[in-house]
Design a protein around this motif. Structure first.
Motif, PDB file in Angstrom:
ATOM      1  N   ASN A   1       1.144  -1.115  -0.049  1.00 54.91           N
ATOM      2  CA  ASN A   1      -0.209   0.136   0.272  1.00 54.91           C
ATOM      3  C   ASN A   1       1.138   1.095   0.323  1.00 54.91           C
TER       4      ASN A   1
ATOM      5  N   GLN B   1       2.164   4.836  -0.742  1.00 54.47           N
ATOM      6  CA  GLN B   1       1.424   5.619  -1.263  1.00 54.47           C
ATOM      7  C   GLN B   1       2.446   6.344  -1.682  1.00 54.47           C
TER       8      GLN B   1
ATOM      9  N   PRO C   1     -12.055   3.605  -4.249  1.00 59.61           N
ATOM     10  CA  PRO C   1     -11.928   3.325  -2.539  1.00 59.61           C
ATOM     11  C   PRO C   1     -11.263   1.886  -2.316  1.00 59.61           C
ATOM     12  N   HIS C   2      -9.965   1.779  -1.356  1.00 62.53           N
ATOM     13  CA  HIS C   2      -9.613   0.582  -1.725  1.00 62.53           C
ATOM     14  C   HIS C   2      -8.862   0.467  -2.858  1.00 62.53           C
TER      15      HIS C   2
ATOM     16  N   ASN D   1      -5.894  -0.290  -3.478  1.00 65.52           N
ATOM     17  CA  ASN D   1      -4.658  -0.692  -3.536  1.00 65.52           C
ATOM     18  C   ASN D   1      -5.505  -2.234  -3.728  1.00 65.52           C
ATOM     19  N   ILE D   2      -6.435  -2.879  -2.909  1.00 68.63           N
ATOM     20  CA  ILE D   2      -6.987  -4.121  -2.734  1.00 68.63           C
ATOM     21  C   ILE D   2      -6.836  -4.359  -4.429  1.00 68.63           C
TER      22      ILE D   2
END
Ligand code: PHE
Length: 434
Positions: free
Chosen positions: A119, A121, A293-294, A296-297
Motif C-alpha cells: 500500500n 503511497q 476506494p481501497h 490498493n486491493i
C-alpha cells in the motif's frame, strides 16, 4: 520419440491453452501503448481490419501444420523439405528474443503486485515508473523471477496450470476489466479518450503505422513464432480447428478492446500522454487505482490476474524453443528448460538494464528493449508468417487437409494462403521498413 510427445487431454484444454497464449501482455500492455504511439483510432481500424481479414489464414496454417506433422517447428519445416530447416529455426530464435523483453514486463507486474500489497503511497506515477525501471538489482531480480516461473511451469508440464488459469482466472480478469472500464468512463473528460480510440483521423495513416498494426496483430494472436504450430502439434483429434481459431481471435480482440476502453479515458482524464511508450499502462493504471476506494486491493487483484495472463502466454513462448530442443537434441524437458533459462537470462539482463545503466546503448536509435520489441513484432513475426504461408500453401499443399466439406471456402483459403497474405505481408514489410 513421437510417442513421448505431450498431448492435450481434451479439445477444451487445447482451446484454453491457445487462448491463454494469445491473451496476455500483448492485449493489456502492448496494445494501448502501440496504439497511443500510432495515432489512436486509425491504428485501431487498420489493426481490426487485419485481424478480421488476413490473420485467420496464417493462424489456421500454423495450427494445421502442427496438427498434421506433429513435430516441433524446426523438425516440421525440415520434414517438408530439408532446406527449410533454417527457416524453421527462426521460430524458436524469435521466441527467445520475445522472451527477453516480455519477461521484463512480467517482472514489472510482480513489482506492482508488491507495491499494492505494501500500500505504498505514490503521487507521481510517471516519475516512480521512470526511477524504478532505471534500477538494476530489483528489475533484474523480478525479470529472472518471472522467467523462472514460466520455465518452472513449463518444465512441470503445463496442462493443469493452464486449465486453472484460463477456466477461473481469465473470466475473473474480464470481470475486473469491465469494473475498471465503468469507473474509467465516469472520470472527467473520459469522452476524449473514447474519441481518441474510436474517431479515426485518416490524415494519420502512414507506412510505419501500417506495419505497427500488422506487428501488433501477429504478436497479440501469437502468430509467426511457432507457438500455435507447437500447440497444434499436441492436438490429438480435433476436427474443428476453424472454430478454435475463431474463438482465439474473438477472445483476444475482446480483451484488447476492453483494455483500450479502460486505459484511454483515464489517460485523457489524468492529462497523460498517449504516446509515452512502454510505460503507458504502468503509469495510467496506478492513477486509476489511486482514485478508487481501497484501490490498493483492486490493484493487487488486477496485477495478479494480469500476471496469470502473462504467464500463460510466456509459457507458450518458451514452449517453442523447448519443444525443438527436446525433440532435436534428444534431451530431457528439465535439461532443455535449464539451458533455455540461461540463454534467455543472458539476453534479458542487459535488456532489463537498457532503461538504466545501459541506456546509452542504442540500436537504430532504440534502446535494447524497444529494439527487441520492434524487431520481433515488426520484422521477425511478419517474416515467419510469410515463410509459413508460402511453405504451407505451396509445399505442404495444406488445402487438401482443410474444410473438405466446403469447396468454395477451401479455394478462397488457398488463394489467401498462396497469394493474398504473402503479398500483403511483403508489401507492409517493404513500405514499413523503407
Ligand atoms: N500473444 C501473446 C500476448 O498477447 C504474446 C505471444 C507472442 C505469445 C508470440 C506467443 C507467441 O501477450
Amino acid at each position: 520419440m513421437s510417442d513421448n510427445r505431450p498431448s492435450w487431454t481434451s479439445r477444451l484444454t487445447f482451446i484454453l491453452a491457445a487462448v491463454g497464449s494469445a491473451v496476455g501482455l500483448g492485449n493489456i500492455w502492448r496494445f494501448p501503448y502501440i496504439m497511443g504511439q500510432n495515432g489512436g483510432a486509425i491504428f485501431l481500424l487498420v489493426y481490426l481490419t487485419l485481424i478480421l481479414t488476413i490473420c485467420f489464414i496464417p493462424m489456421m496454417a500454423e495450427l494445421y501444420m502442427g496438427k498434421f506433422i506433429k513435430k516441433d517447428c524446426v523438425s516440421a519445416y525440415e520434414s517438408i523439405n530439408p532446406k527449410f530447416k533454417l527457416l524453421g529455426y527462426l521460430n524458436p530464435i524469435t521466441g527467445v528474443l520475445i522472451s527477453s523483453f516480455y519477461f521484463i514486463v512480467g517482472g514489472w507486474i510482480i513489482n506492482y503486485v508488491i507495491l499494492g500489497l505494501k500500500n505504498t503511497q505514490i503521487t507521481d506515477f510517471a516519475a516512480y515508473f521512470g526511477t524504478f525501471t532505471q534500477t538494476s538489482v530489483p528489475t533484474c531480480i523480478f525479470t529472472l523471477l518471472f522467467l523462472f516461473m514460466c520455465v518452472f511451469f513449463t518444465a512441470r508440464g503445463v496442462k493443469k496450470g493452464i486449465e486453472f488459469a484460463n477456466n477461473i482466472l481469465m473470466p475473473l480478469f474480464a470481470v475486473i476489466l469491465v469494473g475498471l472500464i465503468i469507473f474509467s468512463l465516469t472520470l472527467p473528460n473520459a469522452h476524449l479518450g473514447l474519441e481518441y480510440m474510436f474517431k479515426p483521423d485518416f490524415s494519420k495513416i502512414n507506412a510505419h503505422m501500417l506495419l505497427a498494426a500488422l506487428g501488433q496483430a501477429l504478436f497479440t494472436l501469437s502468430i509467426g513464432m511457432g507457438a500455435l504450430l507447437t500447440y497444434g502439434s499436441y492436438i490429438k483429434n480435433d476436427k474443428n480447428i476453424t472454430k478454435s481459431a475463431y474463438t482465439i481471435i474473438f477472445s483476444d480482440t475482446l480483451f484488447a478492446l476492453l483494455a483500450g476502453i479502460m486505459i484511454f479515458p483515464a489517460i485523457f482524464s489524468f492529462g497523460l500522454e498517449p504516446s509515452s511508450g512502454a510505460g503507458l499502462v504502468f503509469v495510467t493504471l496506478p492513477y486509476i487505482f489511486s482514485q478508487i476506494p481501497h484501490g490498493n486491493i483492486v490493484s493487487v487483484a488486477f496485477f495478479v490476474l494480469l500476471f496469470a495472463a502473462a504467464i500463460t502466454s510466456g509459457i507458450s513462448i518458451i514452449e517453442v524453443p523447448i519443444a525443438s530442443m527436446v525433440e532435436r537434441f534428444k534431451i530431457t524437458r528439465t535439461k532443455a528448460c535449464s539451458i533455455l533459462f540461461c540463454i534467455i537470462a543472458a539476453i534479458a539482463i542487459p535488456t532489463t538494464l537498457s532503461f538504466g545503466i545501459l541506456d546509452g546503448f542504442k540500436i537504430l536509435g532504440k534502446n535494447l528493449f524497444d529494439f527487441l520489441d520492434f524487431a520481433t513484432s515488426n520484422l521477425l513475426m511478419p517474416l515467419n508468417a510469410l515463410f509459413l504461408c508460402i511453405i504451407a500453401g505451396w509445399f505442404l499443399k495444406i488445402r487438401g487437409h482443410l474444410f473438405l466439406q466446403n469447396k468454395f471456402f477451401a479455394k478462397l483459403f488457398d488463394i489467401g494462403l498462396k497469394y493474398i497474405v504473402p503479398i500483403i505481408l511483403i508489401s507492409l514489410l517493404y513500405i514499413g521498413l523503407r
